[in-house]
Design an enzyme around this catalytic site. Structure first.
Site, mmCIF file in Angstrom:
data_model
loop_
_atom_site.group_PDB
_atom_site.id
_atom_site.type_symbol
_atom_site.label_atom_id
_atom_site.label_comp_id
_atom_site.label_asym_id
_atom_site.label_seq_id
_atom_site.Cartn_x
_atom_site.Cartn_y
_atom_site.Cartn_z
ATOM 1 N N GLY A 10 -110.009 7.189 -35.828
ATOM 2 C CA GLY A 10 -111.177 6.928 -36.837
ATOM 3 C C GLY A 10 -112.351 7.143 -36.028
ATOM 4 C CD GLN A 19 -116.838 5.752 -32.519
ATOM 5 O OE1 GLN A 19 -116.517 5.734 -33.770
ATOM 6 N NE2 GLN A 19 -116.119 5.786 -31.517
ATOM 7 C CB CYS A 33 -113.157 2.482 -29.165
ATOM 8 S SG CYS A 33 -114.673 2.950 -29.759
ATOM 9 C CG LEU A 34 -112.437 8.366 -30.219
ATOM 10 C CD1 LEU A 34 -112.423 9.622 -31.165
ATOM 11 C CD2 LEU A 34 -111.194 9.212 -29.293
ATOM 12 C CG HIS A 40 -112.409 0.259 -34.654
ATOM 13 N ND1 HIS A 40 -111.723 -0.472 -33.255
ATOM 14 C CD2 HIS A 40 -113.072 1.061 -34.229
ATOM 15 C CE1 HIS A 40 -112.190 0.280 -32.238
ATOM 16 N NE2 HIS A 40 -113.067 1.163 -32.721
ATOM 17 C CD GLU A 41 -113.471 4.062 -36.748
ATOM 18 O OE1 GLU A 41 -114.434 4.211 -36.272
ATOM 19 O OE2 GLU A 41 -112.676 3.900 -35.976
ATOM 20 C CG HIS A 70 -117.824 1.958 -34.305
ATOM 21 N ND1 HIS A 70 -118.101 1.718 -32.859
ATOM 22 C CD2 HIS A 70 -116.520 2.196 -34.107
ATOM 23 C CE1 HIS A 70 -117.135 2.000 -32.270
ATOM 24 N NE2 HIS A 70 -116.191 2.402 -32.835
#
Ligand code: NI
Length: 182
Positions: free
Chosen positions: A47, A52, A103-104, A145-146, A149
């Site tokens: 995701g 991000q 997480c990226l 999670h997304e 953000h």
């Protein structure tokens, strides 16, 4: 399309509350969605949220393939590649489950995060059409999670115990300790 630079933890854009998208079909939003998908696939993430990639707008992309954490009755634990604008989240269970997340924007690390794993979410897909799904398992986890953000929240904020915040290269040691403790 383009692969975008991913903001890392510490960049202020990751702590901002993102702004709603006004017109999903606007060319700049369409380009953002396409670029986010290309960036997520290139980075092998499950995701990605617009903050991000330095865009404080309420856009997320994700997919929940088979074989990740399964869920419970009545909701889907898998999802096809989905883009969602202005997503809204409804928690459908009081109980939480803990599992690993990465997480990226926090490369190289993983941590165990408790989350309620039965949710409903709504939003607009990349054509501007409404989407409503009930989700469980990994599907519910990645969507939460997304959406976090978009509200300036990163997964370590949700961890009950920072002891499990672990570099990928050390996970094997963490698992051995956990087994020894059982
Ligand atoms: Ni993330």
């Amino acid at each position: 399309m383009a692969i975008l630079k991913i903001a890392k933890m510490g960049h202020p854009v990751l702590r901002r509350v993102a702004e709603p998208v006004e017109t999903v079909t606007a060319p700049d939003v369409q380009r953002l969605i396409a670029d986010m998908i290309e960036t997520m696939v290139d980075a092998q993430g499950a995701g990605l949220a617009a903050p991000q990639v330095h865009e404080a707008r309420r856009v997320i992309v994700f997919h929940a393939p088979e074989g990740r954490a399964p869920g419970t009755a009545g909701a889907s634990d898998t999802a096809p590649l989905t883009a969602l604008c202005n997503p809204e989240l409804e928690i459908l269970t009081e109980s939480e489950e803990e599992d690993w997340e990465g997480c990226l924007s926090i490369p190289g690390l993983n941590g165990r995060v408790p989350r309620p794993l039965h949710i409903r979410y709504r939003g607009l897909d990349s054509s501007g059409a409404p989407v409503e799904r009930e989700a469980t398992g990994f599907h519910a986890r990645v969507v939460q999670h997304e959406i976090d953000h978009l509200n300036g929240v990163l997964y370590p904020d949700r961890m009950a115990d920072l002891n499990s915040l672990t570099f990928n290269t050390e996970l094997v040691h963490f698992m051995k300790e956990a087994e020894a403790d059982d």
